[in-house]
Scaffold this motif. Structure first.
Motif, PDB file in Angstrom:
ATOM      1  N   TRP A 134       2.726   4.371  -9.225  1.00 41.08           N
ATOM      2  CA  TRP A 134       3.047   3.111  -8.548  1.00 41.08           C
ATOM      3  C   TRP A 134       4.204   3.417  -7.618  1.00 41.08           C
ATOM      4  CZ3 TRP A 134       1.176  -2.000 -10.294  1.00 41.08           C
ATOM      5  CH2 TRP A 134       1.605  -3.043  -9.461  1.00 41.08           C
ATOM      6  N   GLY A 135       3.957   3.369  -6.324  1.00 42.35           N
ATOM      7  CA  GLY A 135       5.002   3.737  -5.376  1.00 42.35           C
ATOM      8  C   GLY A 135       5.418   5.187  -5.579  1.00 42.35           C
ATOM      9  N   LYS A 136       6.699   5.406  -5.779  1.00 35.41           N
ATOM     10  CA  LYS A 136       7.224   6.757  -5.949  1.00 35.41           C
ATOM     11  C   LYS A 136       7.411   7.119  -7.421  1.00 35.41           C
ATOM     12  CE  LYS A 136       9.550   6.521  -1.477  1.00 35.41           C
ATOM     13  NZ  LYS A 136      10.800   6.763  -0.717  1.00 35.41           N
TER      14      LYS A 136
ATOM     15  N   GLY B  52       7.839  -3.505  -5.411  1.00 37.28           N
ATOM     16  CA  GLY B  52       6.941  -4.318  -4.618  1.00 37.28           C
ATOM     17  C   GLY B  52       5.515  -3.804  -4.723  1.00 37.28           C
ATOM     18  N   PRO B  53       4.583  -4.425  -4.013  1.00 39.93           N
ATOM     19  CA  PRO B  53       3.187  -3.963  -4.032  1.00 39.93           C
ATOM     20  C   PRO B  53       3.065  -2.560  -3.441  1.00 39.93           C
ATOM     21  CG  PRO B  53       3.527  -5.594  -2.305  1.00 39.93           C
ATOM     22  CD  PRO B  53       4.775  -5.581  -3.129  1.00 39.93           C
ATOM     23  N   ASP B  54       2.142  -1.783  -4.000  1.00 37.77           N
ATOM     24  CA  ASP B  54       1.896  -0.416  -3.558  1.00 37.77           C
ATOM     25  C   ASP B  54       0.641  -0.407  -2.694  1.00 37.77           C
ATOM     26  OD1 ASP B  54       1.013   2.215  -3.323  1.00 37.77           O
ATOM     27  OD2 ASP B  54       1.512   2.763  -5.369  1.00 37.77           O
ATOM     28  N   PRO B  55       0.750  -0.048  -1.401  1.00 33.64           N
ATOM     29  CA  PRO B  55      -0.422  -0.089  -0.517  1.00 33.64           C
ATOM     30  C   PRO B  55      -1.584   0.790  -0.972  1.00 33.64           C
ATOM     31  CG  PRO B  55       1.602   0.136   0.752  1.00 33.64           C
ATOM     32  CD  PRO B  55       1.975   0.328  -0.688  1.00 33.64           C
TER      33      PRO B  55
ATOM     34  N   ASP C 272      -5.032  -3.181  -6.540  1.00 30.94           N
ATOM     35  CA  ASP C 272      -4.552  -4.489  -6.974  1.00 30.94           C
ATOM     36  C   ASP C 272      -3.318  -4.951  -6.207  1.00 30.94           C
ATOM     37  OD1 ASP C 272      -2.759  -2.655  -7.982  1.00 30.94           O
ATOM     38  OD2 ASP C 272      -2.877  -3.336 -10.062  1.00 30.94           O
ATOM     39  N   ALA C 273      -2.966  -4.255  -5.125  1.00 24.62           N
ATOM     40  CA  ALA C 273      -1.770  -4.616  -4.371  1.00 24.62           C
ATOM     41  C   ALA C 273      -1.914  -6.012  -3.757  1.00 24.62           C
ATOM     42  CB  ALA C 273      -1.516  -3.589  -3.278  1.00 24.62           C
ATOM     43  N   ASP C 274      -0.836  -6.789  -3.831  1.00 24.46           N
ATOM     44  CA  ASP C 274      -0.814  -8.134  -3.264  1.00 24.46           C
ATOM     45  C   ASP C 274       0.223  -8.179  -2.144  1.00 24.46           C
ATOM     46  OD1 ASP C 274      -0.723 -10.794  -2.635  1.00 24.46           O
ATOM     47  OD2 ASP C 274      -0.258 -11.512  -4.653  1.00 24.46           O
ATOM     48  N   PRO C 275      -0.203  -8.027  -0.879  1.00 20.70           N
ATOM     49  CA  PRO C 275       0.769  -7.984   0.219  1.00 20.70           C
ATOM     50  C   PRO C 275       1.554  -9.270   0.395  1.00 20.70           C
ATOM     51  CG  PRO C 275      -1.474  -8.143   1.065  1.00 20.70           C
ATOM     52  CD  PRO C 275      -1.580  -7.886  -0.408  1.00 20.70           C
ATOM     53  N   SER C 276       1.041 -10.383  -0.128  1.00 19.32           N
ATOM     54  CA  SER C 276       1.765 -11.652   0.017  1.00 19.32           C
ATOM     55  C   SER C 276       3.124 -11.601  -0.679  1.00 19.32           C
ATOM     56  CB  SER C 276       0.938 -12.817  -0.527  1.00 19.32           C
ATOM     57  OG  SER C 276       0.799 -12.728  -1.945  1.00 19.32           O
ATOM     58  N   LEU C 277       3.241 -10.771  -1.705  1.00 15.66           N
ATOM     59  CA  LEU C 277       4.528 -10.636  -2.394  1.00 15.66           C
ATOM     60  C   LEU C 277       5.559  -9.986  -1.479  1.00 15.66           C
ATOM     61  CD1 LEU C 277       3.251  -9.412  -5.891  1.00 15.66           C
ATOM     62  CD2 LEU C 277       3.901 -11.734  -5.210  1.00 15.66           C
ATOM     63  N   ALA C 278       5.126  -8.986  -0.711  1.00 13.40           N
ATOM     64  CA  ALA C 278       6.033  -8.345   0.244  1.00 13.40           C
ATOM     65  C   ALA C 278       6.381  -9.309   1.374  1.00 13.40           C
ATOM     66  CB  ALA C 278       5.392  -7.077   0.800  1.00 13.40           C
ATOM     67  N   TRP C 279       5.386  -9.998   1.894  1.00 17.52           N
ATOM     68  CA  TRP C 279       5.622 -10.929   2.985  1.00 17.52           C
ATOM     69  C   TRP C 279       6.594 -12.034   2.572  1.00 17.52           C
ATOM     70  CZ3 TRP C 279       6.328 -11.897   7.656  1.00 17.52           C
ATOM     71  CH2 TRP C 279       6.214 -13.177   8.209  1.00 17.52           C
TER      72      TRP C 279
ATOM     73  N   GLN D   5      12.210  -0.468  -2.007  1.00 19.45           N
ATOM     74  CA  GLN D   5      11.068  -0.314  -2.918  1.00 19.45           C
ATOM     75  C   GLN D   5      10.727  -1.596  -3.665  1.00 19.45           C
ATOM     76  OE1 GLN D   5       9.249   2.818  -2.923  1.00 19.45           O
ATOM     77  NE2 GLN D   5      10.524   2.686  -1.087  1.00 19.45           N
ATOM     78  N   SER D   6      11.652  -2.549  -3.686  1.00 17.87           N
ATOM     79  CA  SER D   6      11.337  -3.835  -4.308  1.00 17.87           C
ATOM     80  C   SER D   6      10.538  -4.734  -3.371  1.00 17.87           C
ATOM     81  CB  SER D   6      12.627  -4.547  -4.735  1.00 17.87           C
ATOM     82  OG  SER D   6      13.387  -4.966  -3.611  1.00 17.87           O
ATOM     83  N   VAL D   7      10.445  -4.337  -2.105  1.00 20.43           N
ATOM     84  CA  VAL D   7       9.647  -5.083  -1.133  1.00 20.43           C
ATOM     85  C   VAL D   7       8.253  -4.458  -1.019  1.00 20.43           C
ATOM     86  CG1 VAL D   7       9.463  -5.818   1.272  1.00 20.43           C
ATOM     87  CG2 VAL D   7      11.686  -5.817   0.138  1.00 20.43           C
TER      88      VAL D   7
END
Length: 264
Positions: A50-52, A123-126, A130-137, A154-156
């Motif tokens: 998940w991310g890094k 935050g969501p992982d591209p 299951d990534a939800d970009p609305s959380l980043a937005w 990384q929290s975004v």
């Protein structure tokens, strides 16, 4: 620091080489002795990212959590493995392959439910389905921090590093100093779609490719064996599209690169 596609590649590699069999785990360096003992000899169930962050899931609900940070590396070797060289934090030996981990920021054993605490800070992982970009937005649209800093938070968005940050903003003609509250939703949607595609290429090829075919010419890359970039590590050089000098500065502790003419 490795970006998110690198950790997903490692998860796929370790899944292929270690899953569904017992793995011998040790700490030649001595800094992970208790953690290694907790999973040594257990069946390696799966690897996820998940991310890094990389997670090795073992039978019994124990998980090795690794964050490579700036200096962490895995060295993959076929069996039989030679004696450890240097500061090997964790050595894993499977049925046909082994790997040595050196220099990570984090190498710890968690209980399965504790993974949620780690992921909850991200935050969501591209690269995840299951990534939800609305959380980043939702984070970006309310923030007055510059978008160049938000993309590295990384929290975004989880997994974005300096290369993807610099190149993505260039590809979408966005000044990295623009506050999040001044980024339009359609701009974010386009960036997210592009980021998903770019990181998928990085996952597939093992290298970050951001240059469009029509722009893949001119001065060579910033380092041998690396694909060309638009702005990353090209400070003082001419923009590949308009010829304007690429600029650099430090933004929240990380070097930023951008073209003042193309990014407004």
């Amino acid at each position: 620091m490795p970006e998110g596609h690198t950790l997903h590649r490692l998860a796929r590699l370790h899944q292929r080489r270690f899953a569904r069999a017992p793995v011998m785990v040790s700490s030649p360096q001595g800094r992970f002795v208790d953690g290694a003992a907790a999973v040594n000899g257990r069946v390696f169930k799966k690897a996820t990212a998940w991310g890094k962050h990389l997670f090795h899931h073992y039978e019994g609900g124990r998980v090795v959590h690794v964050h490579l940070g700036l200096y962490g590396t895995f060295t993959e070797l076929p069996l039989p493995m030679p004696l450890p060289v240097g500061q090997v934090r964790m050595r894993m030996i499977g049925t046909e392959y082994g790997t040595d981990l050196r220099g990570p920021t984090v190498c710890e054993v968690l209980a399965e439910p504790e993974i949620g605490d780690v992921i909850g800070r991200l935050g969501p992982d591209p690269l995840r389905r299951d990534a939800d970009p609305s959380l980043a937005w939702a984070r970006i649209r309310k923030s007055r921090r510059p978008i160049g800093a938000l993309l590295m938070d990384q929290s975004v968005i989880a997994g974005v590093g300096n290369v993807y940050r610099s190149e993505l903003l260039y590809r979408h003609h966005i000044d990295p100093h623009r506050p999040g509250v001044r980024v339009e939703e359609d701009e974010f949607d386009a960036m997210w779609t592009d980021l998903v595609a770019l990181m998928a290429i990085g996952l597939r090829r093992g290298k970050i490719h951001t240059i469009r075919r029509e722009d893949d010419h001119g001065p060579p890359s910033y380092a041998p064996g690396r694909p060309r970039t638009y702005v990353y590590r090209r400070a003082g050089e001419p923009c590949r599209v308009c010829g304007t000098e690429i600029r650099t500065e430090v933004m929240e502790g990380r070097n930023l690169f951008w073209c003042p003419a193309e990014q407004t």
